[in-house]
Design a protein around this motif. Structure first.
Motif, mmCIF file in Angstrom:
data_model
loop_
_atom_site.group_PDB
_atom_site.id
_atom_site.type_symbol
_atom_site.label_atom_id
_atom_site.label_comp_id
_atom_site.label_asym_id
_atom_site.label_seq_id
_atom_site.Cartn_x
_atom_site.Cartn_y
_atom_site.Cartn_z
ATOM 1 N N SER A 17 96.375 16.531 17.005
ATOM 2 C CA SER A 17 97.203 17.610 17.893
ATOM 3 C C SER A 17 97.834 16.605 18.930
ATOM 4 O O SER A 17 97.554 15.350 19.387
ATOM 5 N N GLY A 18 99.118 17.044 19.418
ATOM 6 C CA GLY A 18 99.963 16.255 20.323
ATOM 7 C C GLY A 18 100.700 15.172 19.744
ATOM 8 O O GLY A 18 101.106 15.337 18.566
ATOM 9 N N THR A 71 89.699 13.404 1.851
ATOM 10 C CA THR A 71 89.999 13.470 3.187
ATOM 11 C C THR A 71 91.079 13.881 3.530
ATOM 12 O O THR A 71 92.121 13.962 2.806
ATOM 13 N N VAL A 72 91.339 15.289 4.524
ATOM 14 C CA VAL A 72 92.483 15.799 5.024
ATOM 15 C C VAL A 72 92.748 15.574 6.090
ATOM 16 O O VAL A 72 91.759 15.493 7.234
ATOM 17 N N VAL A 73 94.074 14.776 6.462
ATOM 18 C CA VAL A 73 94.497 14.607 7.610
ATOM 19 C C VAL A 73 95.444 15.717 7.774
ATOM 20 O O VAL A 73 96.729 15.827 7.354
ATOM 21 N N ASP A 74 94.849 16.585 9.067
ATOM 22 C CA ASP A 74 95.847 17.972 9.318
ATOM 23 C C ASP A 74 96.801 17.497 10.529
ATOM 24 O O ASP A 74 96.349 17.285 11.696
ATOM 25 N N LEU A 75 98.043 17.260 10.232
ATOM 26 C CA LEU A 75 99.202 17.075 11.351
ATOM 27 C C LEU A 75 99.876 18.364 11.808
ATOM 28 O O LEU A 75 100.920 18.246 12.471
ATOM 29 N N SER A 76 99.461 19.600 11.456
ATOM 30 C CA SER A 76 99.864 20.764 11.714
ATOM 31 C C SER A 76 100.360 21.037 13.214
ATOM 32 O O SER A 76 101.255 21.560 13.497
ATOM 33 N N LEU A 77 99.435 20.468 13.998
ATOM 34 C CA LEU A 77 99.798 20.369 15.392
ATOM 35 C C LEU A 77 100.293 19.221 16.283
ATOM 36 O O LEU A 77 100.279 19.117 17.477
ATOM 37 N N PRO A 128 101.751 22.834 8.306
ATOM 38 C CA PRO A 128 103.177 22.509 8.102
ATOM 39 C C PRO A 128 103.531 21.551 9.268
ATOM 40 O O PRO A 128 102.773 21.342 10.430
ATOM 41 N N PHE A 129 104.629 20.479 8.794
ATOM 42 C CA PHE A 129 104.833 19.514 9.638
ATOM 43 C C PHE A 129 105.926 19.753 10.704
ATOM 44 O O PHE A 129 107.143 20.514 10.123
#
Length: 126
Positions: free
Chosen positions: A33-34, A59-65, A96-97
């Motif tokens: 996040s950020g 591995t999942v890299v969550d960039l939604s935040l 979502p990006f």
């Protein structure tokens, strides 16, 4: 190039980056996040290294935040992708990006190098 980076960075309000990780149903999940940039990219790099060492098949890299990411972050993700590929493991980058993050993938032509998921549900179901 540095001047262009500084101009782009000045256009966005940066929020402090936070990177967390956990194993969920045999998936190593990295949540970001950020604003990620040169100064905070080592946080992502450390989490990706832990993912590589975890032995989890995915591995999942969550960039939604994530509201900002620069080429330093892209470098970290590309290195993680190569490491996962060598280990015959899957790395998925989930949205979502934010438009700035999406543009980073599109402008650099790297969107096709990653498995991108529209959201965490899609990433975890892949």
């Amino acid at each position: 190039m540095r001047e262009k980076h500084d101009m782009l960075s000045a256009m966005y309000v940066h929020t402090p980056a936070e990177v967390t990780h956990a194993v969920e149903d045999e998936v190593f999940v990295v949540r970001v996040s950020g604003s990620l940039d040169h100064d905070s990219a080592p946080l992502l790099e450390e989490a990706c290294a832990l993912a590589e060492d975890s032995g989890a098949p995915r591995t999942v890299v969550d960039l939604s935040l994530t509201d900002f990411a620069d080429s330093t972050v892209l470098h970290v993700l590309l290195a993680a992708q190569r490491a996962h590929h060598r280990q015959q493991r899957t790395l998925i980058v989930a949205g979502p990006f934010h438009e700035v993050v999406r543009r980073l993938f599109d402008v650099t032509g790297t969107a096709g190098y990653f498995t991108l998921a529209d959201d965490m549900l899609g990433a975890l179901g892949s």
